[in-house]
Scaffold this motif. Structure first.
Motif, PDB file in Angstrom:
ATOM      1  N   ARG A   1      -3.486  56.248  52.421  1.00 19.59           N
ATOM      2  CA  ARG A   1      -2.248  55.625  51.848  1.00 19.59           C
ATOM      3  C   ARG A   1      -0.990  55.908  52.402  1.00 19.59           C
ATOM      4  N   THR A   2      -1.218  56.845  53.409  1.00 21.39           N
ATOM      5  CA  THR A   2       0.375  56.740  53.891  1.00 21.39           C
ATOM      6  C   THR A   2       1.250  55.951  54.515  1.00 21.39           C
ATOM      7  N   THR A   3       0.230  55.239  55.399  1.00 20.32           N
ATOM      8  CA  THR A   3       1.010  53.257  55.892  1.00 20.32           C
ATOM      9  C   THR A   3       0.799  52.261  54.902  1.00 20.32           C
ATOM     10  N   LYS A   4       1.868  51.766  54.193  1.00 16.03           N
ATOM     11  CA  LYS A   4       1.487  50.726  53.100  1.00 16.03           C
ATOM     12  C   LYS A   4       1.476  49.350  53.689  1.00 16.03           C
TER      13      LYS A   4
ATOM     14  N   LYS B   1      13.798  58.885  64.326  1.00 18.62           N
ATOM     15  CA  LYS B   1      13.206  58.257  65.560  1.00 18.62           C
ATOM     16  C   LYS B   1      11.824  58.057  65.176  1.00 18.62           C
ATOM     17  N   SER B   2      11.451  56.816  65.262  1.00 16.29           N
ATOM     18  CA  SER B   2       9.476  56.176  64.743  1.00 16.29           C
ATOM     19  C   SER B   2       8.797  56.940  66.099  1.00 16.29           C
ATOM     20  N   GLY B   3       7.685  57.371  65.291  1.00 19.27           N
ATOM     21  CA  GLY B   3       6.582  57.864  65.693  1.00 19.27           C
ATOM     22  C   GLY B   3       6.676  59.260  66.304  1.00 19.27           C
ATOM     23  N   LYS B   4       8.642  59.739  66.228  1.00 24.16           N
ATOM     24  CA  LYS B   4       8.691  61.340  66.353  1.00 24.16           C
ATOM     25  C   LYS B   4       9.028  62.296  65.192  1.00 24.16           C
ATOM     26  N   SER B   5       9.768  61.964  64.457  1.00 25.54           N
ATOM     27  CA  SER B   5      10.196  62.839  63.147  1.00 25.54           C
ATOM     28  C   SER B   5       9.444  62.871  62.770  1.00 25.54           C
ATOM     29  N   THR B   6       9.709  64.107  61.762  1.00 30.00           N
ATOM     30  CA  THR B   6       8.775  64.389  61.148  1.00 30.00           C
ATOM     31  C   THR B   6       9.769  65.241  59.673  1.00 30.00           C
ATOM     32  N   MET B   7       9.584  65.143  58.226  1.00 29.09           N
ATOM     33  CA  MET B   7       9.833  65.697  57.071  1.00 29.09           C
ATOM     34  C   MET B   7       9.496  67.957  57.183  1.00 29.09           C
ATOM     35  N   LYS B   8       8.991  68.028  58.854  1.00 29.03           N
ATOM     36  CA  LYS B   8       8.470  69.442  58.147  1.00 29.03           C
ATOM     37  C   LYS B   8      10.219  70.234  57.888  1.00 29.03           C
TER      38      LYS B   8
ATOM     39  N   ASN C   1       1.916  65.582  58.694  1.00 24.55           N
ATOM     40  CA  ASN C   1       1.317  65.891  58.892  1.00 24.55           C
ATOM     41  C   ASN C   1       1.529  65.578  60.232  1.00 24.55           C
ATOM     42  N   VAL C   2       1.678  64.023  59.793  1.00 26.56           N
ATOM     43  CA  VAL C   2       2.020  63.075  60.643  1.00 26.56           C
ATOM     44  C   VAL C   2       3.735  62.804  60.675  1.00 26.56           C
ATOM     45  N   PRO C   3       4.010  62.197  61.981  1.00 22.84           N
ATOM     46  CA  PRO C   3       5.825  61.817  62.362  1.00 22.84           C
ATOM     47  C   PRO C   3       5.419  60.754  61.371  1.00 22.84           C
ATOM     48  N   LEU C   4       6.476  60.575  61.037  1.00 20.41           N
ATOM     49  CA  LEU C   4       7.306  59.042  59.895  1.00 20.41           C
ATOM     50  C   LEU C   4       7.241  57.994  61.433  1.00 20.41           C
ATOM     51  N   GLY C   5       6.100  56.955  60.523  1.00 20.75           N
ATOM     52  CA  GLY C   5       6.461  55.899  61.807  1.00 20.75           C
ATOM     53  C   GLY C   5       5.950  54.472  60.629  1.00 20.75           C
ATOM     54  N   PRO C   6       5.631  53.486  61.064  1.00 28.80           N
ATOM     55  CA  PRO C   6       5.550  51.712  61.082  1.00 28.80           C
ATOM     56  C   PRO C   6       4.668  51.972  59.816  1.00 28.80           C
ATOM     57  N   GLY C   7       5.284  51.085  58.304  1.00 23.47           N
ATOM     58  CA  GLY C   7       4.306  51.357  57.211  1.00 23.47           C
ATOM     59  C   GLY C   7       5.206  52.422  56.220  1.00 23.47           C
ATOM     60  N   MET C   8       5.775  53.267  56.421  1.00 19.08           N
ATOM     61  CA  MET C   8       5.550  54.611  55.456  1.00 19.08           C
ATOM     62  C   MET C   8       7.383  54.311  55.190  1.00 19.08           C
ATOM     63  N   THR C   9       7.127  54.897  53.386  1.00 17.34           N
ATOM     64  CA  THR C   9       7.766  54.600  52.594  1.00 17.34           C
ATOM     65  C   THR C   9       8.429  55.979  51.908  1.00 17.34           C
ATOM     66  N   PHE C  10       9.563  56.556  52.124  1.00 14.93           N
ATOM     67  CA  PHE C  10      10.006  58.101  51.641  1.00 14.93           C
ATOM     68  C   PHE C  10      11.048  57.453  51.560  1.00 14.93           C
ATOM     69  N   THR C  11      11.549  59.231  51.428  1.00 13.23           N
ATOM     70  CA  THR C  11      12.775  59.451  50.925  1.00 13.23           C
ATOM     71  C   THR C  11      13.332  60.489  51.467  1.00 13.23           C
ATOM     72  N   ILE C  12      15.001  60.116  51.564  1.00 13.00           N
ATOM     73  CA  ILE C  12      15.883  61.354  52.172  1.00 13.00           C
ATOM     74  C   ILE C  12      16.988  61.177  51.343  1.00 13.00           C
ATOM     75  N   GLU C  13      17.271  62.678  50.967  1.00 12.82           N
ATOM     76  CA  GLU C  13      17.653  63.341  49.864  1.00 12.82           C
ATOM     77  C   GLU C  13      18.710  64.762  49.533  1.00 12.82           C
ATOM     78  N   PRO C  14      19.998  64.855  50.771  1.00 12.28           N
ATOM     79  CA  PRO C  14      20.161  66.132  51.208  1.00 12.28           C
ATOM     80  C   PRO C  14      20.791  66.220  49.627  1.00 12.28           C
ATOM     81  N   GLY C  15      21.081  67.946  49.470  1.00  9.21           N
ATOM     82  CA  GLY C  15      21.802  68.225  47.949  1.00  9.21           C
ATOM     83  C   GLY C  15      22.012  69.241  48.519  1.00  9.21           C
ATOM     84  N   ILE C  16      23.930  69.526  47.805  1.00  5.16           N
ATOM     85  CA  ILE C  16      23.963  71.339  47.435  1.00  5.16           C
ATOM     86  C   ILE C  16      24.649  71.367  45.800  1.00  5.16           C
TER      87      ILE C  16
END
Length: 451
Positions: free
Chosen positions: A203-206, A335-342, A392-407
């Motif tokens: 399910r990681t890759t849509k 960077k696709s295939g390199k960046s992670t959420m961890k 645990n895998v880098p973010l890459g093609p087919g993945m859908t996710f949020t980017i949500e900084p907050g203070i």
């Protein structure tokens, strides 16, 4: 019969047949073609190299009662079916081994027998006796639920037969819990292995069909946020905004909320999962709106922060711009295939956003603001607003996710979060699915002013 009466009669028959077929199939608003779900079942069979048995949710499951029946995510992912109380069996191809004969790939959908009395309450269901069931559902075979134990025994032959299924964690339950206990009583030698990690990996890759449904959820949710921008004003209750947004995405095809809407103003803008939504908004405060709909089982997740009177104070604008800058920094660093959420990874986009926040601005005591960024930067979205995909895998093609900084600074009654939904295209480019919704401070003020 007059020609006009005949036309009305025939039209009535056509409408009745359409409603009956639609009800019996039990599909959600939109559904991908059957081959898409078949391909997922085959992919799972290759991963397990064994026998998979999964059970659907039942209509009596508690969480489903609020907005009607909702299918189990994993069952829907493999079948595209909203039939309650059903089950599926997938058996990978296997060579002959010992006393066990060789077998070809097999898949069976098990449907409960139809209950005419129950259907008066819940509507017509697709029954296993329907000769069209295999064509409609896309399964090679469709059988009565009563045949499941026999098929499990047949496919799970061996000294210690092992079945891949949804094994609930301690203290939790799943749609499979009671059914597995029943199978265990029938065959004490059965053992169960958890299939969820393998499904999470898939399910990681849509695929393109999933992305199309996520886009519809996002677009409907963006429209709801546009309505909120125009409706937020002093002396308006938070609940009015929540109700308005649910109406807006509902009329665009979303069948339910993707999660409990958050409309938090003043102090409650700093409470991450505030969901009472019952305060009257006051001039001079900000309101954080974290709300989105679910379209045909697929979720969006969008947050915007706005000044209730339409104008940020200098301090509110300072904090807002820092959060906006952190999101932009994370997007630029991707960077696709390199960046992670961890958090602890050198290629983490979380670290980029955190470092930006921690090096821009101070609290009232002169301390860095990193301590007020108290949640993660990203999570996957899909069939669940926090999709249990492989983190645990880098973010890459087919993945859908949020980017949500907050203070979130309770001392100042000031919380700011900006959240958008993203997709990585086949070329590795980061695409902001919710970019149509303004997020720059000046654009927020213009939109609230009706410009």
């Amino acid at each position: 019969m007059r020609r006009s009466q005949l036309h009305l009669f025939l039209a009535g028959i056509i409408v009745s047949l359409f409603l009956l077929v639609s009800a019996e199939v039990g599909f959600a608003n939109d559904r991908q073609p059957n081959p898409d779900y078949h391909a997922r079942r085959e992919a799972l069979a290759k991963k397990t190299a064994g026998v998979v048995v999964l059970f659907a949710s039942t209509e009596s499951d508690g969480p489903n009662d609020l907005y009607g029946f909702r299918q189990d995510d994993n069952f829907f992912y493999l079948s595209g079916l909203s039939e309650p109380g059903s089950a599926l069996l997938i058996a990978s191809a296997a060579e002959a081994k010992g006393d066990a004969p060789a077998r070809a790939y097999s898949e069976i959908l098990f449907l409960p027998p139809r209950n005419s009395i129950q259907e008066k309450w819940t509507g017509p269901k697709l029954g296993p006796e329907n000769p069209e069931a295999p064509r409609v559902t896309g399964f090679d075979r469709v059988e009565d639920m009563g045949q499941l134990p026999n098929e499990v025994v047949r496919f799970g032959s061996g000294a210690r037969p092992s079945i891949y299924t949804e094994v609930a964690a301690p203290g939790e339950t799943s749609p499979s819990t009671q059914a597995l206990a029943f199978l265990k009583r029938l065959n004490a030698y059965l053992s169960f292995q958890d299939v969820k990690p393998m499904l999470s990996s898939l399910r990681t890759t849509k695929d393109a069909g999933e992305l199309a449904l996520i886009r519809k959820a996002v677009d409907a949710s963006v429209a709801a946020h546009f309505a909120a921008f125009k409706a937020v004003k002093p002396n308006v209750n938070e609940r009015e905004i929540s109700a308005l947004m649910q109406y807006e995405w509902g009329k665009r095809g979303c069948e339910r909320v993707a999660y409990a809407p958050i409309v938090g103003s003043g102090y409650y803008s700093t409470v991450l999962h505030y969901s009472d939504d019952d305060n009257v908004m006051k001039s001079g405060d900000v309101v954080v709106i974290d709300a989105a709909g679910e379209y045909s089982m697929y979720a969006a997740d969008i947050t915007r922060t706005m000044p209730i009177n339409g104008h940020f104070t200098a301090r509110q604008r300072e904090i807002y711009d820092i959060v906006f800058g952190a999101q932009q920094a994370a997007m630029a660093a991707f960077k696709s295939g390199k960046s992670t959420m961890k958090r602890d990874d050198p290629d983490s986009i979380y670290k980029v956003a955190y470092d930006y926040i921690n090096t821009h601005g101070k609290d009232l005591h002169g301390q860095p603001l990193g301590q007020y960024f108290i949640h993660g930067l990203s999570h996957y979205i899909g069939l669940n607003v926090h999709d249990p995909d492989d983190y645990n895998v880098p973010l890459g093609p087919g993945m859908t996710f949020t980017i949500e900084p907050g203070i979130y600074i309770p001392e100042e009654n000031l919380g700011v979060r900006i959240e958008d939904d993203f997709y990585v295209d086949p070329d590795g480019k980061l695409i902001n699915l919710s970019q149509a919704l303004p997020s720059k401070a000046e654009d927020v003020e213009k939109l609230m002013a009706g410009k």
